[in-house]
Enzyme design. Structure first.
Site, PDB file in Angstrom:
ATOM      1  N   GLU A  71      48.019  39.335  45.363  1.00 19.89           N
ATOM      2  CA  GLU A  71      47.944  40.767  45.674  1.00 19.89           C
ATOM      3  C   GLU A  71      49.176  41.237  46.433  1.00 19.89           C
ATOM      4  OE1 GLU A  71      45.600  38.728  49.045  1.00 19.89           O
ATOM      5  OE2 GLU A  71      46.215  38.333  46.983  1.00 19.89           O
ATOM      6  N   ASN A  81      37.429  40.944  45.473  1.00 24.03           N
ATOM      7  CA  ASN A  81      37.052  39.944  44.462  1.00 24.03           C
ATOM      8  C   ASN A  81      35.674  39.362  44.728  1.00 24.03           C
ATOM      9  OD1 ASN A  81      39.258  39.955  42.694  1.00 24.03           O
ATOM     10  ND2 ASN A  81      40.450  38.591  43.993  1.00 24.03           N
TER      11      ASN A  81
END
Length: 348
Positions: A269, A234
């Site tokens: 995640e 990210n």
């Protein structure tokens, strides 16, 4: 309101045919309600043949047919195509003496039909779909009163068609509502980004499986998976690439896990999988397939290639152990995998 042209004038039937199609009546089975109206028409008019005739683009099709063995005839053999182009009852006292119809098969056949009277079937918005008509083997007339009754019966045919249309619309609305309800149910139990089960629905599935195990069901396993270095993905590539990474992992899970397995996005995640009727050694094989699939499928469109990896914790689903304790054990196994170098599976 639709305007109907004179009987012999050419006309554009497009709008009328569209109106007919909206009723969804063509080629449907015969129904008692329509048959009864045709019977009444034949009785009132003292005619051996009575038809509910609907005019398609190249044929006339009979929703009800009293005294006639066929269900349709070509449009170029139709007297009804004249009847729909004028108000009131269209009467041909003797078709054999009318140049428009004398060559028709029903007139030239053995035991010919000679007399015709048809009341148009006019929809509320003014389209003539066909006729309620009667025929006889002898030339004759209809009294004004009988003509009125034939028109009244034609209006009853339209009421039946309107009722069918309303029922069809209601049925479609109910189907749409059921589809929407199903979609809402799916959304309530599905993670929007990955399409996997969400935490809420998966927790319920775990409770169900635990109850089965407590009643003596086959052993099961739980697998907790966490994408390695996901924060770095990210931070370096952006959250849109992070989303693509989650979607790729979910897609690979759908391919590598078995049909009976249930995979969920547990949060962020982190993913959790239930493997019913599975021993730990079998679950390790499934976990290894997932590791291999990730190694073989870099994230598309990235240069240099971005290869994802995942750490996993694996444990048997012990029915004697409370669910929250099993989940804490899984979490411990997962973090042990991360401490030991990531991209591996630890069994506890």
């Amino acid at each position: 309101m639709a305007n109907r042209s004179s009987p012999d004038a050419p006309c554009d039937d497009t709008a009328r045919l569209q109106a007919l199609q909206r009723y969804g009546i063509l080629d449907t089975p015969m129904e008692p309600a329509y048959d009864e109206l045709a019977d009444i028409a034949g009785h009132v008019c003292e005619a051996p043949v009575a038809l509910i005739s609907l005019l398609d683009s190249d044929r006339q099709w009979f929703k009800a047919a009293r005294g006639l063995a066929v269900r349709e005839t070509p449009l170029n053999q139709s007297v009804c195509q004249y009847a729909i182009r004028q108000p009131g009852v269209f009467i041909v006292p003797d078709m054999a003496k009318d140049a428009r119809f004398a060559h028709f098969g029903i007139v030239t056949q053995e035991n010919p039909l000679r007399f015709y009277a048809g009341a148009p079937l006019i929809t509320p918005d003014g389209y003539a779909l066909g006729t309620l008509c009667v025929l006889d083997h002898r030339p004759r007339e209809l009294s004004p009163r009988v003509q009125e009754l034939l028109c009244a019966l034609a209006r009853q045919v339209i009421r039946l068609l309107e009722l069918k249309r309303a029922n069809d619309r209601q049925g479609q609305m109910l189907a749409d509502l059921e589809a929407a309800r199903h979609q809402m149910s799916v959304l309530a139990h599905t993670d929007v980004l990955t399409g996997l089960a969400n935490r809420r629905s998966f927790t319920e599935r775990l409770r169900q499986e635990l109850a089965l195990l407590q009643r003596g069901g086959e052993s099961a396993c739980l697998l907790m998976m966490d994408i390695d270095h996901f924060k770095r993905v990210n931070d370096v590539y952006g959250h849109h690439v992070g989303d693509q990474a989650l979607q790729l992992f979910a897609a690979l899970c759908r391919e590598e896990f078995r049909a009976a397995d249930v995979v969920s996005r547990w949060g962020g995640e982190e993913f959790l999988a239930l493997l019913p009727a599975t021993h730990v050694d079998q679950a390790q094989v499934v976990a290894q397939r997932v590791h291999a699939a990730l190694a073989a499928h870099p994230l598309p469109g990235m240069e240099p290639p971005l290869v994802l990896a995942v750490s996993m914790g694996l444990t048997s689903f012990d029915p004697l152990r409370p669910l929250d304790m099993t989940l804490r054990l899984l979490d411990s196994a997962l973090y042990a995998a991360k401490r030991e170098g990531r991209s591996r599976t630890v069994v506890l």
